[in-house]
Design a protein around this motif. Structure first.
Motif, PDB file in Angstrom:
ATOM      1  N   ASP A  44      43.096  28.550 -38.160  1.00 29.18           N
ATOM      2  CA  ASP A  44      42.112  28.216 -37.141  1.00 29.18           C
ATOM      3  C   ASP A  44      40.684  28.403 -37.660  1.00 29.18           C
ATOM      4  N   ALA A  45      40.487  29.392 -38.517  1.00 32.37           N
ATOM      5  CA  ALA A  45      39.150  29.690 -39.045  1.00 32.37           C
ATOM      6  C   ALA A  45      38.798  28.861 -40.283  1.00 32.37           C
ATOM      7  N   ALA A  46      39.767  28.197 -40.883  1.00 32.11           N
ATOM      8  CA  ALA A  46      39.537  27.469 -42.136  1.00 32.11           C
ATOM      9  C   ALA A  46      38.759  26.176 -41.898  1.00 32.11           C
ATOM     10  N   LYS A  47      37.970  25.810 -42.885  1.00 33.50           N
ATOM     11  CA  LYS A  47      37.253  24.533 -42.866  1.00 33.50           C
ATOM     12  C   LYS A  47      38.032  23.460 -43.630  1.00 33.50           C
ATOM     13  N   GLU A  48      38.919  23.921 -44.531  1.00 33.87           N
ATOM     14  CA  GLU A  48      39.728  23.011 -45.331  1.00 33.87           C
ATOM     15  C   GLU A  48      41.089  23.658 -45.548  1.00 33.87           C
ATOM     16  N   VAL A  49      42.159  22.844 -45.399  1.00 35.45           N
ATOM     17  CA  VAL A  49      43.522  23.339 -45.545  1.00 35.45           C
ATOM     18  C   VAL A  49      44.277  22.386 -46.463  1.00 35.45           C
ATOM     19  N   TRP A  50      44.835  22.937 -47.548  1.00 34.49           N
ATOM     20  CA  TRP A  50      45.673  22.166 -48.457  1.00 34.49           C
ATOM     21  C   TRP A  50      47.104  22.619 -48.243  1.00 34.49           C
ATOM     22  N   VAL A  51      48.008  21.677 -48.012  1.00 35.62           N
ATOM     23  CA  VAL A  51      49.387  22.001 -47.673  1.00 35.62           C
ATOM     24  C   VAL A  51      50.346  21.345 -48.658  1.00 35.62           C
ATOM     25  N   ILE A  52      51.307  22.114 -49.146  1.00 40.05           N
ATOM     26  CA  ILE A  52      52.422  21.593 -49.929  1.00 40.05           C
ATOM     27  C   ILE A  52      53.634  21.779 -49.035  1.00 40.05           C
ATOM     28  N   SER A  53      54.229  20.676 -48.607  1.00 41.19           N
ATOM     29  CA  SER A  53      55.285  20.767 -47.610  1.00 41.19           C
ATOM     30  C   SER A  53      56.484  19.907 -47.981  1.00 41.19           C
ATOM     31  N   GLY A  72      40.099  17.615 -34.704  1.00 42.42           N
ATOM     32  CA  GLY A  72      38.996  17.287 -33.796  1.00 42.42           C
ATOM     33  C   GLY A  72      37.705  17.992 -34.171  1.00 42.42           C
ATOM     34  N   GLN A  73      37.825  19.150 -34.822  1.00 44.90           N
ATOM     35  CA  GLN A  73      36.649  19.903 -35.263  1.00 44.90           C
ATOM     36  C   GLN A  73      36.298  19.609 -36.717  1.00 44.90           C
ATOM     37  N   LYS A  74      36.918  18.554 -37.261  1.00 46.17           N
ATOM     38  CA  LYS A  74      36.612  18.061 -38.612  1.00 46.17           C
ATOM     39  C   LYS A  74      37.099  18.982 -39.734  1.00 46.17           C
ATOM     40  N   THR A  75      38.122  19.795 -39.470  1.00 48.19           N
ATOM     41  CA  THR A  75      38.747  20.546 -40.554  1.00 48.19           C
ATOM     42  C   THR A  75      39.432  19.531 -41.454  1.00 48.19           C
ATOM     43  N   LYS A  76      39.245  19.672 -42.765  1.00 49.99           N
ATOM     44  CA  LYS A  76      39.857  18.749 -43.717  1.00 49.99           C
ATOM     45  C   LYS A  76      41.264  19.229 -44.057  1.00 49.99           C
ATOM     46  N   TYR A  77      42.216  18.326 -43.943  1.00 49.71           N
ATOM     47  CA  TYR A  77      43.595  18.605 -44.345  1.00 49.71           C
ATOM     48  C   TYR A  77      43.964  17.689 -45.499  1.00 49.71           C
ATOM     49  N   ARG A  78      44.613  18.264 -46.513  1.00 48.38           N
ATOM     50  CA  ARG A  78      45.168  17.515 -47.644  1.00 48.38           C
ATOM     51  C   ARG A  78      46.607  17.964 -47.807  1.00 48.38           C
ATOM     52  N   TYR A  79      47.496  17.014 -48.078  1.00 51.05           N
ATOM     53  CA  TYR A  79      48.914  17.322 -48.173  1.00 51.05           C
ATOM     54  C   TYR A  79      49.514  16.779 -49.466  1.00 51.05           C
ATOM     55  N   ILE A  80      50.419  17.540 -50.037  1.00 57.61           N
ATOM     56  CA  ILE A  80      51.305  17.046 -51.086  1.00 57.61           C
ATOM     57  C   ILE A  80      52.708  17.152 -50.512  1.00 57.61           C
ATOM     58  N   VAL A  81      53.392  16.012 -50.437  1.00 55.49           N
ATOM     59  CA  VAL A  81      54.720  15.950 -49.829  1.00 55.49           C
ATOM     60  C   VAL A  81      55.628  15.065 -50.679  1.00 55.49           C
ATOM     61  N   GLU A 137      56.987  26.146 -47.535  1.00 61.70           N
ATOM     62  CA  GLU A 137      55.748  25.459 -47.177  1.00 61.70           C
ATOM     63  C   GLU A 137      54.606  26.361 -47.597  1.00 61.70           C
ATOM     64  N   ILE A 138      53.661  25.806 -48.333  1.00 59.55           N
ATOM     65  CA  ILE A 138      52.530  26.579 -48.841  1.00 59.55           C
ATOM     66  C   ILE A 138      51.244  25.977 -48.296  1.00 59.55           C
ATOM     67  N   ALA A 139      50.346  26.839 -47.868  1.00 58.80           N
ATOM     68  CA  ALA A 139      49.032  26.393 -47.402  1.00 58.80           C
ATOM     69  C   ALA A 139      47.970  27.168 -48.167  1.00 58.80           C
ATOM     70  N   ILE A 140      46.951  26.442 -48.586  1.00 56.76           N
ATOM     71  CA  ILE A 140      45.813  27.036 -49.289  1.00 56.76           C
ATOM     72  C   ILE A 140      44.599  26.803 -48.402  1.00 56.76           C
ATOM     73  N   TYR A 141      43.970  27.885 -48.008  1.00 57.38           N
ATOM     74  CA  TYR A 141      42.850  27.811 -47.068  1.00 57.38           C
ATOM     75  C   TYR A 141      41.523  27.980 -47.792  1.00 57.38           C
ATOM     76  N   ASP A 142      40.594  27.074 -47.511  1.00 60.59           N
ATOM     77  CA  ASP A 142      39.234  27.138 -48.050  1.00 60.59           C
ATOM     78  C   ASP A 142      39.230  27.428 -49.545  1.00 60.59           C
ATOM     79  N   ALA A 143      39.924  26.588 -50.303  1.00 60.51           N
ATOM     80  CA  ALA A 143      40.101  26.785 -51.744  1.00 60.51           C
ATOM     81  C   ALA A 143      38.787  26.830 -52.509  1.00 60.51           C
ATOM     82  N   ASN A 144      37.762  26.190 -51.992  1.00 58.89           N
ATOM     83  CA  ASN A 144      36.492  26.128 -52.713  1.00 58.89           C
ATOM     84  C   ASN A 144      35.529  27.247 -52.339  1.00 58.89           C
ATOM     85  N   THR A 145      35.926  28.082 -51.375  1.00 54.82           N
ATOM     86  CA  THR A 145      35.026  29.168 -50.979  1.00 54.82           C
ATOM     87  C   THR A 145      35.757  30.507 -51.000  1.00 54.82           C
ATOM     88  N   ASN A 146      36.567  30.776 -49.990  1.00 49.41           N
ATOM     89  CA  ASN A 146      37.263  32.055 -49.861  1.00 49.41           C
ATOM     90  C   ASN A 146      38.764  31.812 -49.952  1.00 49.41           C
TER      91      ASN A 146
END
Length: 143
Positions: free
Chosen positions: A11-20, A41-50, A92-101
């Motif tokens: 919920d707090a992340a600005k960017e979420v990378w998911v391997i699913s 809706g709040q413009k959080t960026k999601y990227r997926y590898i599936v 399932e792996i999620a990487i949150y805000d990989a470019n910051t925290n």
């Protein structure tokens, strides 16, 4: 870490990378699908590898309808790789805000209780690096 803590992290992340292996949480889990809807809706960026399997392709159609996503956004935000035999055993792996925290977590590919693993900072950084490299190799663009 619990699923509630994981939901708060996402919920707090600005960017979420998911391997699913199946997009289960994003389309079939009520709590996560509501969160993804709000985050998009709040413009959080999601990227997926599936993987390119029937379950994922079916869930991609559900994802498009559920979140009102166009085919172009699927092309931009999903890297669909050839399926292989070990996919059913992948968490399932999620990487949150990989470019910051950078924080990386893993959960069972299907429902679980409190089986969330939070990786060390070094492991999270390495996962983010690997995600970037795979994304660049197949999408031919940087994240």
């Amino acid at each position: 870490m619990t699923f509630k803590q994981l939901i708060n992290l996402e919920d707090a992340a600005k960017e979420v990378w998911v391997i699913s292996p199946g997009l289960h949480y994003d389309v079939e889990n009520k709590d996560f699908s509501e969160l993804v809807s709000v985050n998009l809706g709040q413009k959080t960026k999601y990227r997926y590898i599936v993987p390119a399997n029937m379950a994922v392709l079916k869930n991609l159609e559900v994802y498009k309808k559920k979140y009102a996503i166009k085919d172009r956004e699927i092309m931009d935000n999903f890297l669909i790789l050839p399926e292989n035999e070990f996919i059913p055993f992948v968490l399932e792996i999620a990487i949150y805000d990989a470019n910051t925290n950078c924080i990386a977590c893993a959960a069972p590919a299907l429902e679980g209780e409190n089986e969330v693993i939070r990786f060390t900072n070094d492991a999270a950084q390495q996962m983010a690096k690997d995600f970037r490299e795979i994304w660049k190799k197949f999408k031919r663009e940087k994240l």
